[in-house]
Write a protein that holds these residues in place. Structure first.
Motif, PDB file in Angstrom:
ATOM      1  N   GLN A  88      77.429  11.824  34.058  1.00 44.18           N
ATOM      2  CA  GLN A  88      78.892  11.718  34.095  1.00 44.18           C
ATOM      3  C   GLN A  88      79.481  13.028  33.582  1.00 44.18           C
ATOM      4  N   ALA A  89      79.532  13.996  34.450  1.00 44.68           N
ATOM      5  CA  ALA A  89      79.975  15.330  34.060  1.00 44.68           C
ATOM      6  C   ALA A  89      81.417  15.315  33.546  1.00 44.68           C
ATOM      7  N   GLU A  90      82.240  14.425  34.094  1.00 44.30           N
ATOM      8  CA  GLU A  90      83.651  14.395  33.676  1.00 44.30           C
ATOM      9  C   GLU A  90      83.829  13.978  32.222  1.00 44.30           C
ATOM     10  N   HIS A  91      82.774  13.307  31.663  1.00 41.67           N
ATOM     11  CA  HIS A  91      82.868  12.876  30.267  1.00 41.67           C
ATOM     12  C   HIS A  91      81.969  13.712  29.349  1.00 41.67           C
ATOM     13  N   LEU A  92      81.492  14.859  29.851  1.00 45.34           N
ATOM     14  CA  LEU A  92      80.486  15.637  29.124  1.00 45.34           C
ATOM     15  C   LEU A  92      80.964  16.037  27.728  1.00 45.34           C
ATOM     16  N   GLN A  93      82.148  16.545  27.620  1.00 45.21           N
ATOM     17  CA  GLN A  93      82.605  17.046  26.321  1.00 45.21           C
ATOM     18  C   GLN A  93      82.725  15.915  25.299  1.00 45.21           C
ATOM     19  N   ARG A  94      83.284  14.792  25.711  1.00 43.56           N
ATOM     20  CA  ARG A  94      83.424  13.670  24.789  1.00 43.56           C
ATOM     21  C   ARG A  94      82.061  13.114  24.372  1.00 43.56           C
ATOM     22  N   GLN A  95      81.161  12.963  25.337  1.00 41.88           N
ATOM     23  CA  GLN A  95      79.842  12.435  25.024  1.00 41.88           C
ATOM     24  C   GLN A  95      79.047  13.414  24.150  1.00 41.88           C
ATOM     25  N   GLU A  96      79.255  14.713  24.362  1.00 43.43           N
ATOM     26  CA  GLU A  96      78.556  15.706  23.538  1.00 43.43           C
ATOM     27  C   GLU A  96      78.964  15.575  22.078  1.00 43.43           C
ATOM     28  N   ARG A  97      80.234  15.352  21.823  1.00 48.38           N
ATOM     29  CA  ARG A  97      80.688  15.191  20.436  1.00 48.38           C
ATOM     30  C   ARG A  97      80.073  13.945  19.803  1.00 48.38           C
ATOM     31  N   ILE A  98      80.006  12.853  20.562  1.00 45.94           N
ATOM     32  CA  ILE A  98      79.414  11.613  20.044  1.00 45.94           C
ATOM     33  C   ILE A  98      77.944  11.828  19.709  1.00 45.94           C
ATOM     34  N   MET A  99      77.235  12.513  20.620  1.00 48.89           N
ATOM     35  CA  MET A  99      75.813  12.727  20.403  1.00 48.89           C
ATOM     36  C   MET A  99      75.579  13.595  19.164  1.00 48.89           C
ATOM     37  N   GLN A 100      76.382  14.620  18.988  1.00 43.25           N
ATOM     38  CA  GLN A 100      76.223  15.491  17.825  1.00 43.25           C
ATOM     39  C   GLN A 100      76.482  14.743  16.524  1.00 43.25           C
ATOM     40  N   GLN A 101      77.474  13.850  16.545  1.00 46.60           N
ATOM     41  CA  GLN A 101      77.725  13.051  15.350  1.00 46.60           C
ATOM     42  C   GLN A 101      76.540  12.147  15.040  1.00 46.60           C
ATOM     43  N   ALA A 102      75.981  11.518  16.070  1.00 48.74           N
ATOM     44  CA  ALA A 102      74.806  10.662  15.866  1.00 48.74           C
ATOM     45  C   ALA A 102      73.625  11.484  15.365  1.00 48.74           C
ATOM     46  N   GLN A 103      73.456  12.688  15.894  1.00 45.96           N
ATOM     47  CA  GLN A 103      72.359  13.552  15.474  1.00 45.96           C
ATOM     48  C   GLN A 103      72.515  13.966  14.014  1.00 45.96           C
ATOM     49  N   ARG A 104      73.724  14.336  13.620  1.00 46.13           N
ATOM     50  CA  ARG A 104      73.939  14.726  12.217  1.00 46.13           C
ATOM     51  C   ARG A 104      73.682  13.557  11.280  1.00 46.13           C
ATOM     52  N   LEU A 105      74.116  12.371  11.709  1.00 48.13           N
ATOM     53  CA  LEU A 105      73.937  11.192  10.873  1.00 48.13           C
ATOM     54  C   LEU A 105      72.458  10.902  10.646  1.00 48.13           C
ATOM     55  N   ALA A 106      71.634  11.035  11.678  1.00 49.10           N
ATOM     56  CA  ALA A 106      70.219  10.696  11.581  1.00 49.10           C
ATOM     57  C   ALA A 106      69.322  11.922  11.452  1.00 49.10           C
ATOM     58  N   MET A 107      69.899  13.109  11.269  1.00 50.41           N
ATOM     59  CA  MET A 107      69.129  14.361  11.223  1.00 50.41           C
ATOM     60  C   MET A 107      68.259  14.492  12.466  1.00 50.41           C
ATOM     61  N   ILE A 108      68.871  14.220  13.629  1.00 48.22           N
ATOM     62  CA  ILE A 108      68.176  14.296  14.918  1.00 48.22           C
ATOM     63  C   ILE A 108      68.877  15.320  15.795  1.00 48.22           C
ATOM     64  N   GLY A 109      68.095  16.126  16.510  1.00 48.13           N
ATOM     65  CA  GLY A 109      68.625  17.049  17.496  1.00 48.13           C
ATOM     66  C   GLY A 109      67.917  16.840  18.822  1.00 48.13           C
ATOM     67  N   SER A 110      68.422  17.474  19.859  1.00 37.45           N
ATOM     68  CA  SER A 110      67.790  17.381  21.176  1.00 37.45           C
ATOM     69  C   SER A 110      67.477  18.782  21.679  1.00 37.45           C
ATOM     70  N   TRP A 111      66.497  18.881  22.582  1.00 33.76           N
ATOM     71  CA  TRP A 111      66.109  20.178  23.119  1.00 33.76           C
ATOM     72  C   TRP A 111      65.625  20.029  24.545  1.00 33.76           C
ATOM     73  N   ARG A 112      65.614  21.167  25.269  1.00 33.70           N
ATOM     74  CA  ARG A 112      65.187  21.169  26.671  1.00 33.70           C
ATOM     75  C   ARG A 112      64.497  22.491  26.965  1.00 33.70           C
ATOM     76  N   LEU A 113      63.325  22.401  27.585  1.00 31.13           N
ATOM     77  CA  LEU A 113      62.543  23.580  27.953  1.00 31.13           C
ATOM     78  C   LEU A 113      62.340  23.570  29.459  1.00 31.13           C
ATOM     79  N   THR A 114      62.922  24.562  30.177  1.00 25.52           N
ATOM     80  CA  THR A 114      62.716  24.653  31.621  1.00 25.52           C
ATOM     81  C   THR A 114      61.352  25.279  31.885  1.00 25.52           C
ATOM     82  N   LEU A 115      60.598  24.688  32.813  1.00 23.03           N
ATOM     83  CA  LEU A 115      59.217  25.103  33.048  1.00 23.03           C
ATOM     84  C   LEU A 115      59.128  26.400  33.844  1.00 23.03           C
ATOM     85  N   GLU A 116      60.091  26.665  34.711  1.00 26.36           N
ATOM     86  CA  GLU A 116      59.991  27.841  35.574  1.00 26.36           C
ATOM     87  C   GLU A 116      60.129  29.137  34.778  1.00 26.36           C
ATOM     88  N   ASP A 117      61.129  29.200  33.910  1.00 26.19           N
ATOM     89  CA  ASP A 117      61.372  30.455  33.175  1.00 26.19           C
ATOM     90  C   ASP A 117      61.189  30.315  31.658  1.00 26.19           C
TER      91      ASP A 117
END
Length: 485
Positions: A182-211
């Protein structure tokens, strides 16, 4: 309590909320998880019971999330003691299930195991509802000794934290997936995810295989101690880990790419500020058109939980008064030491120590003075000249040393004399000096020896030394009487 209708509580609004919270967690029928398994093993070790379990109480059944002692995974709710535990405000203790009026007239059982002793405390959903219990049980009646109830509550806090972290991680991943769709809600969902991550000391990451492009959420930067937004590569990220941990992560990533097996690694991390943290990284492949294009994962700082687990694990192996190992730890260590000596041909000596006149100290000066003596013995058995020998208190005034240093095992009699000289030094107590002495018996490991053989020969040496000492004392007393006559 003769029929099921009277056994089960009425399904009122509170019970409906409790069941809704339980089902929302999706714990029932879930796969085994090592963190829950570790906690029930610790519970059994700390409280000295045959069985321990994390149970979940559904509408009409009890389901076992983790167990120690091979308990049956599912039981009708009417057979569950834990259904009463979730209604209790304190630790529920049943010294003898056969004599407890709450449980009569039936025998309470988990599968083929007849439960006589039981102790349990509620575990909770993140919203506070009591969804089950952390419990321990035995086939024989007994009492819950102090501080058993406190230890059980502390372990239940760990279970609650695991459930909350699990729920938060699931929510963070769900939010991340929704934000990608849901790209149209990306900014709002990003803020929610960051709050959840800070609360639980959790982060997310992504590694592209090609480069090998590596992307981190803000919280991953915070855990590493690196400024948010700084460019990171895989090689630089791995530099923050000790060599062994670095190898484990590299192997897990390679296995994930090759086989698609989910990565789940918990290791030490050294932050940019030089602080050692404990972190857990979980990841899976991201597919496009059926082909892997990236690795996506979550990253969590689990230092607080890990530190508490290690402290509880140490307390299970440590004698509380002296600070050295207890009998259970000694039994495991002597088995391993004998096996290692047999494989490598190294020398191994067992020294048993029995304090002389300890009962007289307790009787004349009190138990606090006796405790001072025992603490001093623990320190002396940890002295640097003993070259890392494994010291343990076997119980009462009996101690043991597992000695592997060749310089110490070369002359067992000289070793015993030196150790006895150390033990003869007076102990400084609150009210003044306290007499201290001990007798030492040693035995060298022989080919084919079992633990029983080695302990028996050390015991014989010890009591031969005690008899010789008593004989010398009696001869000295007779000489004194003759001189007085």
């Amino acid at each position: 309590m003769s029929d099921r209708a009277t056994m089960l509580p009425p399904v009122d609004a509170a019970e409906e909320r409790r069941l809704a919270a339980l089902h929302a967690l999706e714990l029932i029928n879930s796969a085994p998880e090592r963190e829950f398994d570790a906690i029930v093993s610790l519970a059994a070790a700390l409280l000295g019971t045959d069985w321990a379990a994390v149970t979940l109480i559904d509408e009409d059944r009890q389901w076992v999330k983790a167990s120690h002692g091979n308990l049956q995974i599912e039981e009708p709710r009417e057979l569950s003691i834990c259904q009463y535990t979730i209604q209790a405000d304190e630790v529920m203790v049943v010294p003898d299930a056969e004599a407890d009026p709450r449980l009569e007239p039936r025998r309470v059982a988990y599968g083929r195991h007849d439960i006589r002793f039981y102790a349990g405390t509620p575990i909770h959903a993140p919203t506070g509802e009591r969804i089950g219990a952390l419990c321990v049980a035995d086939p024989k009646p007994r009492r819950l000794e102090m501080p058993g109830d406190e230890r059980l509550r502390e372990l239940a806090i760990l279970v609650d934290a695991l459930i909350a972290a699990r729920a938060t991680a699931r929510e963070a991943i769900r939010v991340a997936e929704e934000s990608a769709l849901q790209a149209e809600h990306l900014q709002r969902q990003e803020r929610i995810m960051q709050q959840a991550q800070r609360l639980a000391m959790i982060g997310s990451w992504r590694l592209t295989l090609e480069d090998e492009g590596l992307g981190w959420s803000d919280n991953v930067y915070r855990i590493y101690g690196v400024p948010v937004g700084e460019r990171m590569t895989v090689d630089r990220a791995l530099d923050f880990y000790p060599p062994k941990a670095r190898g484990m992560i590299s192997e897990a990533l390679a296995r994930l790419i090759e086989t698609g097996a989910i990565m789940d690694v918990e290791v030490d991390l050294i932050t940019a500020q030089g602080v050692r943290r404990r972190v857990r990284s979980m990841a899976e492949l991201e597919l496009a058109g059926g082909q892997p294009v990236a690795i996506v994962g979550v990253f969590q700082d689990v230092t607080e939980r890990w530190t508490m687990e290690q402290a509880l694990r140490r307390s299970a192996d440590q004698d509380e008064l002296t600070g050295i190992a207890n009998r259970a730890a000694f039994n495991r260590t002597i088995e391993k030491a004998i096996a290692a000596s047999a494989d490598g041909g190294d020398t191994l000596m067992l020294a048993l120590v029995d304090l002389d006149g300890f009962k007289a100290v307790n009787d004349s000066l009190g138990h606090l003075a006796g405790d001072d003596v025992l603490k001093a013995v623990g320190r002396r058995l940890s002295a640097s000249w003993l070259a890392g020998s494994f010291a343990a208190r076997l119980g009462g005034d009996e101690f043991a040393l597992i000695v592997t240093d060749n310089g110490l095992t070369r002359d067992p009699e000289e070793f015993a004399r030196r150790l006895e000289a150390d033990l003869r030094l007076p102990v400084t107590g609150v009210s003044g000096p306290i007499p201290s002495a001990g007798t030492v018996g040693t035995a060298m490991l022989r080919e084919g020896d079992t633990v029983r053989d080695l302990v028996h020969r050390a015991d014989e040496t010890l009591y031969a030394a005690k008899r010789a000492r008593q004989g010398e004392r009696r001869r000295g007393e007779r000489r004194g009487e003759r001189r007085a006559g």
